[in-house]
Design an enzyme around this catalytic site. Structure first.
Site, mmCIF file in Angstrom:
data_model
loop_
_atom_site.group_PDB
_atom_site.id
_atom_site.type_symbol
_atom_site.label_atom_id
_atom_site.label_comp_id
_atom_site.label_asym_id
_atom_site.label_seq_id
_atom_site.Cartn_x
_atom_site.Cartn_y
_atom_site.Cartn_z
ATOM 1 N N LYS A 123 0.845 -1.209 0.000
ATOM 2 C CA LYS A 123 0.000 0.000 0.000
ATOM 3 C C LYS A 123 0.870 1.245 0.000
ATOM 4 O O LYS A 123 0.617 2.190 -0.747
ATOM 5 C CB LYS A 123 -0.911 -0.008 1.221
ATOM 6 C CG LYS A 123 -2.090 -0.967 1.052
ATOM 7 C CD LYS A 123 -3.104 -0.772 2.175
ATOM 8 C CE LYS A 123 -4.239 -1.770 2.106
ATOM 9 N NZ LYS A 123 -4.802 -2.053 3.442
ATOM 10 N N LYS A 208 23.283 -2.105 14.710
ATOM 11 C CA LYS A 208 23.009 -3.521 14.981
ATOM 12 C C LYS A 208 23.662 -4.370 13.888
ATOM 13 O O LYS A 208 23.553 -4.051 12.699
ATOM 14 C CB LYS A 208 21.491 -3.737 14.959
ATOM 15 C CG LYS A 208 21.060 -5.192 14.996
ATOM 16 C CD LYS A 208 19.546 -5.306 14.781
ATOM 17 C CE LYS A 208 19.041 -6.710 14.966
ATOM 18 N NZ LYS A 208 19.077 -7.623 13.870
ATOM 19 N N LYS A 211 22.979 -8.781 8.364
ATOM 20 C CA LYS A 211 23.377 -9.041 6.978
ATOM 21 C C LYS A 211 22.903 -7.904 6.077
ATOM 22 O O LYS A 211 23.587 -7.514 5.141
ATOM 23 C CB LYS A 211 22.759 -10.360 6.494
ATOM 24 C CG LYS A 211 23.737 -11.517 6.504
ATOM 25 C CD LYS A 211 23.011 -12.837 6.311
ATOM 26 C CE LYS A 211 22.732 -13.478 7.656
ATOM 27 N NZ LYS A 211 21.743 -14.557 7.626
HETATM 28 P P1 ADP Z 1 20.063 -10.574 9.957
HETATM 29 O O1 ADP Z 1 19.629 -9.285 10.601
HETATM 30 O O2 ADP Z 1 21.540 -10.635 9.850
HETATM 31 O O3 ADP Z 1 19.373 -10.829 8.646
HETATM 32 P P2 ADP Z 1 18.169 -12.401 11.027
HETATM 33 O O4 ADP Z 1 17.128 -11.324 11.091
HETATM 34 O O5 ADP Z 1 18.057 -13.437 9.951
HETATM 35 O O6 ADP Z 1 19.617 -11.719 10.945
HETATM 36 O O7 ADP Z 1 18.216 -13.097 12.446
HETATM 37 C C1 ADP Z 1 18.393 -14.477 12.670
HETATM 38 C C2 ADP Z 1 18.492 -14.701 14.173
HETATM 39 O O8 ADP Z 1 19.678 -14.093 14.706
HETATM 40 C C3 ADP Z 1 17.339 -14.101 14.975
HETATM 41 O O9 ADP Z 1 16.991 -15.005 16.005
HETATM 42 C C4 ADP Z 1 17.890 -12.827 15.559
HETATM 43 O O10 ADP Z 1 17.299 -12.518 16.802
HETATM 44 C C5 ADP Z 1 19.370 -13.157 15.740
HETATM 45 N N1 ADP Z 1 20.181 -11.952 15.507
HETATM 46 C C6 ADP Z 1 20.268 -11.270 14.340
HETATM 47 N N2 ADP Z 1 21.107 -10.212 14.449
HETATM 48 C C7 ADP Z 1 21.546 -10.223 15.732
HETATM 49 C C8 ADP Z 1 22.445 -9.375 16.471
HETATM 50 N N3 ADP Z 1 23.033 -8.329 15.906
HETATM 51 N N4 ADP Z 1 22.674 -9.678 17.764
HETATM 52 C C9 ADP Z 1 22.072 -10.749 18.343
HETATM 53 N N5 ADP Z 1 21.222 -11.575 17.704
HETATM 54 C C10 ADP Z 1 20.960 -11.327 16.404
#
Ligand code: ADP
Ligand code: TRP
Length: 345
Positions: A123, A208, A211
């Site tokens: 949207k 933070k 990826k």
């Molecule tokens: P990204 O942000 O790298 O794509 P994802 O969203 O795929 O990572 O997260 C996969 C798992 O890793 C989730 O359970 C998330 O809570 C954990 N996670 C992702 N980034 C972090 C971080 N910077 N610190 C701690 N845990 C993280």
């Protein structure tokens, strides 16, 4: 550990979405490996059919699925204790999807956060509300419920974003059990992944680690690449001899990352060196590199070995699937019987 907790079944699904970074490791992988080790029965599966909604490239899906298996094995998952399998190797799950679909109101899917987020995005961009939404995304919660219910799961460790899925799973199990007056499906509970006190690891630019920001330190890389990334961590212009106040130490990216991999004594050591003055960022980075190397050098080798031996991975995954199918067949038979169909032969 109370005996009762040990008797519970814990289950986790992992979407194959590429190699993990050290934030994923601390926030998700390590806590799940520990939790699995604490419980009587644990299941960990590669959610490949969930991934299919987004990854429509046969080579990538195959490769990513092997990566997930190799990654968890390298990081300490014990396949003797935890049943490790591919979702796609458990056909019972998909029959349960059909059964659950019959008792699940469409309105429940309309309320799914993931679906609503896709609609909102569309949207905002002035597109049709359902643009690029496939039925797989729309009914994702039913497949996830089947994953969980098929194994008679007690506990699902999840991140906050997945809580609604577990609530829906309980709803669907309840609809079924009430409609057919048989307690076929066990209602699962979620356990919020807290990692190290819910810690979020910062990336090398201070945001933070993610990826999607490209600021991450992958778990499985060679030592030279690891070193290069650590040396790239952004710092301010403080001179080495200047003492740092305790809050600044706590907010320092090098220190924060270090504290997740160092022993308590080592962490205290770095803290007091910063607070006293005399600790330069170059030295601190070297120490961080050392603890990362200590933690990941061996797993990186194990990971590489598994990735070079697909036959071994296939064998492990097939053995896992054979075990998972025992409970899956039992659950499906009970569900079929409850609705008035034959049990599986
Ligand atoms: P990204 O942000 O790298 O794509 P994802 O969203 O795929 O990572 O997260 C996969 C798992 O890793 C989730 O359970 C998330 O809570 C954990 N996670 C992702 N980034 C972090 C971080 N910077 N610190 C701690 N845990 C993280
Ligand atoms: N939806 C989960 C995610 O996006 C992955 C998943 C699929 C899952 N099925 C599951 C997690 C069952 C726990 C239990 O991360």
């Amino acid at each position: 550990m109370p005996a009762l907790a040990n008797a519970k079944t814990v289950l986790t699904g992992v979407k194959p979405t590429g190699a993990p970074h050290i934030g994923n490791y601390i926030g998700a992988i390590r806590p799940a490996v520990r939790l699995a080790a604490e419980h009587g029965r644990s299941y960990l599966f590669i959610a490949d059919y969930h991934a299919l909604n987004a990854v429509q490239d046969a080579k990538a899906l195959r490769e990513d699925s092997y990566q997930v298996a190799a990654c968890w094995l390298a990081l300490g998952l014990n396949p003797e204790k935890t049943v490790l399998y591919r979702q796609s190797d458990i056909p019972e799950i998909f029959e349960i999807v059909t059964i659950l679909s019959a008792v699940t109101p469409k309105g429940l899917m309309d309320r799914s956060h993931a679906y609503k987020a896709a609609v909102d995005r569309n949207k905002e961009e002035g597109k049709d509300a359902d643009a690029d939404v496939n039925m797989g995304l729309y009914t994702y919660p039913i497949l996830m419920a089947a994953d969980i219910l098929v194994a008679q799961t007690d506990i699902v460790p999840v991140g906050k974003d997945q809580v609604q899925h577990i609530e829906f799973t309980r709803d669907m199990a309840g609809y079924f059990n009430n409609t057919f007056k048989k307690p076929v499906f066990k209602l699962p509970n979620y356990q919020l992944e807290s990692g190290v006190a819910g810690a979020i690891l910062p990336g090398i630019d201070g945001r933070k680690m993610s990826k999607s920001y490209g600021n991450h330190i992958p778990v499985f890389i060679d030592s030279a690449a690891r070193r290069k990334l650590v040396m790239k961590i952004v710092t301010d212009s403080r001179r080495p001899e200047e003492p740092m106040n305790p809050d600044d130490v706590g907010n320092n990216v090098i220190f924060q990352l270090y504290s997740h991999f160092a022993t308590p004594d080592e962490t205290l050591g770095m803290r007091s060196a910063f607070e006293k003055g005399g600790m330069g960022y170059g030295d601190a980075k070297q120490q961080l590199y050392d603890v990362l190397e200590r933690e990941f050098e061996k797993p990186t080798q194990i990971y590489k070995d598994y990735m070079a031996d697909r036959k071994k991975l296939d064998e492990l995954l097939e053995a896992g699937a054979a075990k998972a199918r025992q409970v899956a067949r039992e659950t499906l038979s009970a569900a079929r019987e409850a609705v008035g169909l034959n049990r599986l032969k």
